[in-house]
Design an enzyme around this catalytic site. Structure first.
Site, PDB file in Angstrom:
ATOM      1  N   ARG A 172     -12.729  -7.194  -1.164  1.00 57.43           N
ATOM      2  CA  ARG A 172     -12.225  -5.914  -1.663  1.00 57.43           C
ATOM      3  C   ARG A 172     -12.581  -5.736  -3.143  1.00 57.43           C
ATOM      4  NH1 ARG A 172      -6.036  -4.657  -0.586  1.00 57.43           N
ATOM      5  NH2 ARG A 172      -5.792  -6.139  -2.299  1.00 57.43           N
ATOM      6  N   GLU A 217       0.464   6.522   1.545  1.00 61.37           N
ATOM      7  CA  GLU A 217       0.994   5.177   1.336  1.00 61.37           C
ATOM      8  C   GLU A 217       2.145   5.237   0.345  1.00 61.37           C
ATOM      9  OE1 GLU A 217      -1.699   2.322  -0.444  1.00 61.37           O
ATOM     10  OE2 GLU A 217      -2.830   3.946  -1.379  1.00 61.37           O
ATOM     11  N   LYS A 227      -9.277  -0.816  -5.604  1.00 63.60           N
ATOM     12  CA  LYS A 227      -8.127  -1.264  -6.398  1.00 63.60           C
ATOM     13  C   LYS A 227      -8.562  -1.213  -7.853  1.00 63.60           C
ATOM     14  CE  LYS A 227      -4.446  -4.702  -6.001  1.00 63.60           C
ATOM     15  NZ  LYS A 227      -3.293  -3.866  -5.719  1.00 63.60           N
TER      16      LYS A 227
END
Ligand code: PLP
Length: 350
Positions: A91, A229, A193
């Site tokens: 990620r 989310e 992220k």
């Protein structure tokens, strides 16, 4: 100066492990690598927890920063486990590419994480304390820029700090509220992220806290109708007939806990599905929860939208499916239960 800095470093014997919050402590070692002239250097452990860079570093102006969050768990036998660190490596690679930063090689990422955890092993809280060692790898653009251009120099760091549970009160349901703000745009950086997403979430998060909620529910940035989310975690709902559902959207963070729970729910016969979840269709769920490295699994007691409060299973008790998923996930993370191949990665301490 150096001597003073050393004296400020945390000491393992001063920690009250069961009562830790989610705070930063300056531990003895961090990991540091540098990228220049097209390649990453070897990298090394360092006891310097400060970063030196130019005032024109890209990260300070145009936000080239990507990070990860994972934990080291103390097992009953005293050893240490990481949970699926290869997924964090991947990620971070994807996040770095999205911001035109040099990705840190994925195999070296896992080795560097092991190295810094081993060096700070006395700071991994004891088995059964509920606390863990939080690991924060990050890449920053340090090359000098004045126009909006990518940097040509980068630094990769890993800091670690012991943490208690993110949501105080552990497995007690908490209250959430939808936000009129978006944390990420459709086609933006929601899947990555990167620090900008979190900067954008500070105001909505703080408004929610001021109004007594534990966190925000973000809705999709185009229609403001479907659940995206939670502030720092993905969302799941359990339907009245015991099925596991979680939002599918291009602007949410692909959570490693979510990926793992999809597999665990499948092994429980809960027919997991990633799908659109309308904020106006919460009645389909008997339970709801937050899932993430920090949150682990935390029950969502209620969601308030446009002043209407929807209560799920209970405002005070955790539901049976949420408890069952938590027991399996945390059993694997703590090393009490055997997980699927590759989920539990031992940190050699010798
Ligand atoms: C916005 C957001 N969503 C979801 C998650 C959960 O992701 P993971 O399970 O990989 O920790 C996080 C981080 O923990 C997050 O910051």
């Amino acid at each position: 100066m150096k001597e003073n800095k050393k004296m400020e470093k945390a000491k393992a014997e001063n920690f009250d492990w069961p009562n830790l919050g989610f705070n930063y402590y300056d531990l003895p070692y961090s990991f540091h690598a540098e990228y220049k002239d097209g390649k990453w250097d070897e990298g090394k452990l360092t006891s310097d927890s400060t970063i030196k860079m130019s005032e024109a570093a890209n990260v300070l102006h145009y936000g080239q920063e990507a990070f990860e969050g994972l934990k080291a768990y103390r097992r009953k036998d005293g050893g240490l486990n990481l949970f699926r660190p290869d997924m964090n490596a991947k990620r971070l690679h994807n996040s770095a590419e999205r911001l035109l930063m040099a990705p840190f090689p994925e195999d070296r990422f896992v080795e560097a994480v092991k190295m810094v955890v081993k060096a700070n092993q006395n700071f991994v809280p004891p088995y059964g304390s509920g606390a863990t060692l939080y690991i924060r790898p990050f890449i920053i653009g340090t090359g000098e820029v004045i126009g909006v251009h990518p940097a040509d120099k980068f630094q990769f760091h890993i800091l670690v700090t012991p943490v208690g549970p993110y949501y105080k009160g552990g497995m007690k349901p908490t209250e959430y509220v939808t936000s009129p703000y978006d944390r990420a745009a459709h086609g933006g950086t929601g899947q990555s992220k990167v620090s900008g997403n979190y900067a954008a979430s500070l105001l909505p998060g703080s408004l929610a806290h001021k109004n007594g909620y534990s966190d925000v529910v973000y809705l999709d940035p185009r229609l403001h109708e479907n659940i995206e989310e939670l502030g720092g975690a993905n969302f799941f709902g359990i339907t009245k007939d015991g099925k596991f559902k979680t939002p599918k959207s291009p602007s949410i963070l692909p959570s490693i806990t979510k990926k793992s729970l999809l597999q665990i729910a499948d092994s429980f016969g809960m027919e997991p599905e990633e799908t659109t979840i309308s904020i106006y269709d919460l009645d389909q769920f008997s339970e709801a929860g937050a899932m993430g490295t920090a949150a682990v699994i935390s029950p969502v007691g209620s969601i308030t939208h446009n002043g209407n409060k929807h209560v799920f299973y209970s405002e005070t008790e955790v539901g049976p499916y949420t408890q069952k998923l938590y027991d399996r996930l945390s059993g694997i993370q703590d090393g009490d239960q055997k997980g699927p191949d590759g989920w539990q990665v031992d940190v050699p301490l010798k």
